[in-house]
Design an enzyme around this catalytic site. Sequence first.
Site, PDB file in Angstrom:
ATOM      1  N   GLU B  60     -35.055  71.685 -84.997  1.00 35.94           N
ATOM      2  CA  GLU B  60     -34.699  71.717 -83.475  1.00 35.94           C
ATOM      3  C   GLU B  60     -34.499  73.064 -83.231  1.00 35.94           C
ATOM      4  OE1 GLU B  60     -33.958  68.396 -85.269  1.00 35.94           O
ATOM      5  OE2 GLU B  60     -35.353  67.365 -84.078  1.00 35.94           O
ATOM      6  N   HIS B 129     -28.286  57.533 -82.230  1.00 37.79           N
ATOM      7  CA  HIS B 129     -29.631  57.446 -80.762  1.00 37.79           C
ATOM      8  C   HIS B 129     -29.445  56.702 -79.399  1.00 37.79           C
ATOM      9  CE1 HIS B 129     -32.174  57.619 -84.525  1.00 37.79           C
ATOM     10  NE2 HIS B 129     -32.947  58.133 -83.986  1.00 37.79           N
TER      11      HIS B 129
END
Lengths: 378, 326
Positions: B60, B129
Amino acid sequence: MASTELMLTMYRKMLLSRRFEEKAGQAYGLKKIQGFCHLYIGQEAVVVGVNEALRPTDWVMTGYRDHVHPLVRGADAGMLMAELYGRDSGYSKGKGGSMHFFDIEHGFYGGYGIVGGQIPLAAGLGFASKYRGEDRVTVCSFGDAASNQGAMHETFNMAAKWKLPVLYIVENNRYGMGTDIARVSAVPQISKRAGAWDMRGEAIDGMDALTVYEKAKELVDWIRAGNGPVLLEANTYRFRGHSMSDAATYRTKDEVELEKQKDPILKLRKVLLDKRAATEAQLDAIDDEEKAHVEKAVAFADAAPLPPDEDVWTHTTVEEGEPDVHPRERVLGATDVKWPSFPSDFKVAWDLEPRTPQTPAAKTERGQGGATNKKGAA
Amino acid sequence: MAEIAYREALNQALFEEMSRDPRVFLMGEEVARYDGAYKVSKGLLDKFGSARVVDAPISELGFGGLGVGAAMVGLRPVIEMMTWNFAILAMDQIVNSAAKLRHMSGGQLRCPIVFRGPNGAGGRLSSQHSQALEANYAHFPGLKVIAPGTPADAKGLLKSAIRDDNPVIFMEGELLYGVKGEVPDGEHVVPIGKADIKREGSDVTIVTWSRMLTAVVLPAAELLAQEGINVEVLDLRTIKPMDEEAIAASVKKTNRAVIVEEGWGYAGFGAHVADFISRQCFDDLDAPVGRVTGLDVNMAYAENLERLILPSAARVVEAVHQVLYR
């Protein structure tokens, strides 16, 4: 081989860099420059050798030791000094300071203050070049300590896989701030790590401008030909501390003195004299000219106004229809500014990941191979 | 007007913007051959090819920064983060590079990039998450932050985000991708920074955004209507810049406000909205500003605990009662 003319250019640019940084250091002592200020003194052969191997249309970026990268590409010394002074006449109107020089006119895409932050950005510049089909090379410098950032691993993996046209130069001055790179690195010879990404990696003497130039030229040509990125380790040394606030007590006096004997400027001077390419007087005259050049820059910065208070509200976001600032035009009224422009209508021809369909022929071949091996074994 | 799912609306926006501008490319994990982890990029690889729809490695920080670099030199990248939880790894490039390039260069550079992906709870995904992280990005000058709650707004705002010359944080709702809604046919662009009244009312203003709109606030409004309480639902759609005018106008009308957000209350974005209302609309207020937020704890996996942590219509009803002193 570098011509006499080119050697003299490099000699001049190294002196310009040295004198500029000396003046910056003095101005820091007088509190005309404040904040963090990282000088490049001692490492000049790297930036100058590489720069002379580039085209004006190539791009350059580096970390926060960034004063001389734009300087040797042709940035205005007075405006750079004014930026160090935090004045309106600086390249970033006094908003960036020492660590954030930008001179887009000369293809210098910035000084970055987060260690290794420029490494992924340079891959983006390379990506854009390849995307539009330009034959441009991006050079990205970083220090030895940045090589231990995850950003380097993540970027080199992509750059190598996608063959991005970027020359990564690790300016290895052996210390990440006060820490000897060997103390915190399992593989202190950074160029060796290139093998992890199946990337070309080489190490050179970064105190010799001619060596740097020759190698950079070879690598830039290789990259421009579409072969992908390279990691070049230039072994160098900074004669001063990490920044102006660093007395550098982690190095012995002997070590520093020994390295100072490898001064890249004296080295090139000796080559020029040995080759009888210039006389002592001629070389001294170049130094005098560059000293005067920097004096002028200091005078310019001293006289430059502070940014107006209302400028606090500009350049955080781009408003609709707002044009980009062209610094030399804004500050000096220059009419010869060639600003890079990028097309908005073009065809993307690059196939980044060509599909290799499993052709029936290929499948058959493997199948037959297996059968043959079996037969052989039987 | 066709009824389509939130993910299809986003797909249409990408398709249309990539068709009209070759500078736009999409990069992220699983965006190409897999059609996107949430199928937002379905079919784009076949249409635009592998340089414009790029499967990135799980890096990322690396591909986030690569996108920023490409934006500096004339491209308009859309960087898909598989979720905003993972984008935390890229925060250095988003915050220290993208948000500051215009400024550090003194106006020489611009950085037209969109970072997009799902935000908030996905349902039984535990603490790593399930985070709603818009407040984090709203904090940084130089970034715009968008969190649409309907398919029409998702499409119209993504198109605006791609055309904007600033870095834009575009937060989709992980549980919104399958939600359907009417989307106008043809060119549909929604301006950044404009809130939208999703239900008119006169008694209390509820300020909200993203998934809370359809999941919690509109159902609560129905329940309250049965009691004779008419709430006005103001969907911010854009977190930053916040539509202060629309908030002030609504509060002026209702004299009461409740802010509903999925994220944590502590230093959450709702605190900023409450600060604005309390100080700018003080004379209009008949009660202190109410807030409904996710509980200030890490998200649990257990069904009952997750339900307790997330805002509910019942909690919104309760908060509305409170500002009405009922």
